[in-house]
Design an enzyme around this catalytic site. Structure first.
Site, PDB file in Angstrom:
ATOM      1  N   ILE A  65       0.858  -1.189   0.000  1.00 34.60           N
ATOM      2  CA  ILE A  65       0.000   0.000   0.000  1.00 34.60           C
ATOM      3  C   ILE A  65       0.895   1.241   0.000  1.00 34.60           C
ATOM      4  CG2 ILE A  65      -1.958   1.162   1.088  1.00 34.60           C
ATOM      5  CD1 ILE A  65      -2.545  -1.464   2.601  1.00 34.60           C
ATOM      6  N   PRO A  66       1.588   1.489  -1.122  1.00 37.86           N
ATOM      7  CA  PRO A  66       2.408   2.702  -1.188  1.00 37.86           C
ATOM      8  C   PRO A  66       1.518   3.931  -1.033  1.00 37.86           C
ATOM      9  CG  PRO A  66       2.803   1.266  -3.081  1.00 37.86           C
ATOM     10  CD  PRO A  66       1.629   0.724  -2.345  1.00 37.86           C
ATOM     11  N   HIS A  67       1.980   4.885  -0.244  1.00 35.06           N
ATOM     12  CA  HIS A  67       1.186   6.084  -0.025  1.00 35.06           C
ATOM     13  C   HIS A  67       2.106   7.253   0.284  1.00 35.06           C
ATOM     14  CE1 HIS A  67       1.696   4.066   3.861  1.00 35.06           C
ATOM     15  NE2 HIS A  67       1.705   5.276   4.389  1.00 35.06           N
ATOM     16  N   ALA A  68       1.615   8.459  -0.020  1.00 33.68           N
ATOM     17  CA  ALA A  68       2.410   9.657   0.215  1.00 33.68           C
ATOM     18  C   ALA A  68       1.511  10.878   0.211  1.00 33.68           C
ATOM     19  CB  ALA A  68       3.486   9.802  -0.857  1.00 33.68           C
TER      20      ALA A  68
END
Length: 157
Positions: A65-68
């Site tokens: 779950i890449p997030h930024a």
């Protein structure tokens, strides 16, 4: 805000070439900047890779779950990718990742960010959902599976 509001069908990608964590995040960054011109591909990539340096977003069971946060992101947005072949994502269980749910949020979206991450984690925690996504034959099937899982989530909350 719920996931179905920020995950349109045109941001669901089927059988994306993987190669490596970096290449997958570069691919998504380029894709999202074409989808939303106010977002700069290099900035999105830098933010996602910087977040990965803090600790892998590979949550296990072949899911990441890449997030930024992004200052040019006006509202939360999500994308989903199923990879052709799993890639090493430094996941907590050591397993390679083939299902990625990507989340970008405005700089100030603290509560929304955490709420959306929790929703994604709950949807992707279901073994039957992960298996259905891996068995899906195209983008539309991926979208239908995700929307059904998100709908079931909202009825439980």
């Amino acid at each position: 805000m719920t996931l179905d509001q920020i995950l349109p069908a045109d941001r669901i990608l089927f059988d994306v070439e993987g190669g490596s964590k970096k290449r997958v995040l570069e691919f998504f960054s380029g894709f999202i900047s074409q989808n939303i011109p106010s977002l700069d591909s290099q900035e999105v990539f830098t933010r996602l890779i910087s977040r990965e340096r803090l600790g892998s977003t590979g949550v296990g069971n072949g899911v990441a779950i890449p997030h930024a946060r992004n200052s040019h992101c006006r509202q939360p947005l999500a994308g989903f990718m199923r990879l052709q072949q799993a890639v090493d994502f430094d996941a907590i269980d050591g397993e390679p990742v083939d299902l990625l749910f990507v989340l970008l949020v405005p700089e100030t979206a603290e509560d929304t960010h955490l709420s959306l991450l929790a929703q994604i984690a709950e949807v992707m925690n279901a073994a039957e959902t992960r298996q259905a996504l891996r068995n899906a034959g195209d983008e539309q099937a991926l979208h239908d599976i995700l929307m059904q899982a998100i709908s079931q989530l909202s009825t439980r909350v």
